[in-house]
Each structure stands twice: as C-alpha cells, then as structure tokens.
Design an enzyme around this catalytic site. Structure first.
Site, PDB file in Angstrom:
ATOM      1  N   CYS A  91       0.836  -1.196   0.000  1.00 37.64           N
ATOM      2  CA  CYS A  91       0.000   0.000   0.000  1.00 37.64           C
ATOM      3  C   CYS A  91       0.880   1.260   0.000  1.00 37.64           C
ATOM      4  O   CYS A  91       1.551   1.538  -0.988  1.00 37.64           O
ATOM      5  CB  CYS A  91      -0.996  -0.021   1.159  1.00 37.64           C
ATOM      6  SG  CYS A  91      -2.353   1.150   0.933  1.00 37.64           S
ATOM      7  N   HIS A 179      -3.732  -4.784   0.432  1.00 39.94           N
ATOM      8  CA  HIS A 179      -3.300  -5.236   1.764  1.00 39.94           C
ATOM      9  C   HIS A 179      -3.462  -6.747   1.870  1.00 39.94           C
ATOM     10  O   HIS A 179      -4.376  -7.246   2.549  1.00 39.94           O
ATOM     11  CB  HIS A 179      -4.126  -4.550   2.848  1.00 39.94           C
ATOM     12  CG  HIS A 179      -3.765  -3.138   3.101  1.00 39.94           C
ATOM     13  ND1 HIS A 179      -2.660  -2.769   3.848  1.00 39.94           N
ATOM     14  CD2 HIS A 179      -4.357  -1.980   2.716  1.00 39.94           C
ATOM     15  CE1 HIS A 179      -2.593  -1.446   3.917  1.00 39.94           C
ATOM     16  NE2 HIS A 179      -3.603  -0.945   3.238  1.00 39.94           N
ATOM     17  N   GLU A 181      -1.682  -8.649   3.556  1.00 40.64           N
ATOM     18  CA  GLU A 181      -1.200  -9.103   4.865  1.00 40.64           C
ATOM     19  C   GLU A 181      -2.275  -9.116   5.940  1.00 40.64           C
ATOM     20  O   GLU A 181      -2.057  -9.672   7.024  1.00 40.64           O
ATOM     21  CB  GLU A 181      -0.043  -8.210   5.322  1.00 40.64           C
ATOM     22  CG  GLU A 181      -0.416  -6.916   6.020  1.00 40.64           C
ATOM     23  CD  GLU A 181      -0.984  -5.818   5.132  1.00 40.64           C
ATOM     24  OE1 GLU A 181      -1.249  -4.723   5.651  1.00 40.64           O
ATOM     25  OE2 GLU A 181      -1.164  -6.055   3.919  1.00 40.64           O
TER      26      GLU A 181
END
Length: 238
Positions: A91, A179, A181
């Site tokens: 990001c 994102h 993660e």
C-alpha cells in the site's frame, strides 16, 4: 532463523502487521518491527538487515512536512535497493517504492475500500510472489492514492478502477497496492478506528466490509502465505 532480521516498518499505529510475522517465521525468517512514527526511533543500517517490508499508512508519500520520518524511510528503501536487499512495499509502501524509483504518486481515479478483484498479468503469473494471487483474486484495498509504474518496472497485477496494483523492479523488489497481509483482528481494528469516516468518506459501511471479509479473507490469507513464502525464498537467495 535467518541470521539477520527482516525489518517491518509500521506507518500506522493501528496496524498489527496481520499474518506477516507468523507467515515469515514459518519459513525461519527473523522479524524486527520499527514504528516509523515513534519519537526517537533508531533506524538500522542496511548491513544489519536481511530485507525490508514497508507497510501502509493513511498519509500521502510526499507528506514530508507533517510526517518527516517518511524521508528517513525513503532513504532506507533507497539504500536497501542499492545494496540488493529484498524489499516489499505494501500500500503506502508500494507507493514509496515507486517514488524512490522516480515515479509519481498521485490521487487515484477512485477511492478503494473493501475486497476488490485484481488480475495477475502474464508476467505476474511467472513471478513467485505475485503469482500466488493468480490468475484472479479478490483482495483487500484501502487507499486513495496510486502510483505510476517506475521506469524499468514490470506490471504484475492490475485492476479495473486502479490499474497499477503490483509491480516488480529488478530481481528483489516488489510493490503491492493491496493489503494482502491483513487478518481479521487487524481489519476490524482499522474499521473501528476509522469510525464514521468509513461511510462519510468512503461510502461503505462496517457491515458491508465485515460481510466481504467473511467471504474473501480466508482465500486471501492462503494466497498471502504463499506470497510471503516466496519472499522468504528470495531472502535466502533461492
């Protein structure tokens, strides 16, 4: 464990780094966390690190005056690239990597919040990290800026509303806009911290986001673990 740690740089106090630490430790990768916004934080030398991961934040990458530590991050990313260290930007981190490589970071044509489809390109399918999301995936987005593709970079994933979703540069640097993660706890924390701005600014509701999370997060986490595994392989030079 790797002899040297991977430095995980947080730019958001509400960021719990999701599955990053657990996924990398599964592959024997040591982790060190650095809160870039913390007063008096000590910045390591590149030679002390095995690699670098830069995470997201709500600020623009060029907002140096209110967030002066962003310049320290840029400098560290640049030194890591010069030193041939594996670098992963997520990001804001992807935008920072693009900016360090001389590309513009600008307002995206639309704000993206929620799980959105992305398409992995033919080059992305051959990339061990981004190829984990191919050929199509529904991944979590929360951003209003985007980046131009740096000179010499390879576009690895694209989206309908925001074209540049992932790129590689050289053999050991990746920028990923979405994102991948995130985990449930982290996403719920972000939504709670954002409060009424989720609906006021982003035209979404917390209920909609939770429904999307229930539908898509499991698949994304499976893909993300494979992506982090590919990053761990690169840390070992394989």
């Amino acid at each position: 464990m790797t002899a040297k740690p991977v430095l995980c740089i947080r730019n958001d106090r509400d960021d719990n780094l999701g599955i990053t630490q657990a996924a990398l430790r599964t592959h024997g990768v040591a982790i060190e966390r650095l809160d870039a916004f913390a007063p008096g934080v000590g910045w390591p030398e590149v030679g002390e690190l095995a690699g670098l991961i830069v995470f997201g934040g709500e600020m623009n990458v060029d907002a140096i005056e209110p967030h002066p530590y962003l310049m320290r991050e840029r400098e560290l990313v640049a030194r890591a690239l010069d030193g041939g260290l594996p670098v992963l930007g997520i990001c804001l981190g992807a935008q920072m990597l693009a900016r360090v490589l001389g590309a513009r970071v600008l307002r995206a044509p639309v704000r993206e919040l929620g799980f959105k489809p992305v398409r992995v390109t033919a080059e992305g399918a051959r990339d061990r990290l981004v190829g984990a999301f191919g050929p199509q995936a529904c991944v979590f987005q929360w951003h209003e800026d985007t980046f131009e593709l740096p000179e010499g970079a390879i576009l690895l994933a694209t989206g309908e509303a925001v074209a540049n979703q992932a790129f590689s540069w050289g053999s050991a640097a990746w920028g990923v806009q979405f994102h991948f993660e995130v985990d449930r706890e982290g996403l719920e924390g972000w939504v709670a911290a954002a409060g009424s701005s989720v609906e006021r600014t982003w035209n979404r509701t917390a209920g909609e986001l939770m429904t999307e999370m229930d539908r898509h997060l499991g698949d994304q986490q499976e893909q993300a673990r494979a992506a982090f595994g590919a990053f761990a392989q690169r840390l070992r030079g394989s």
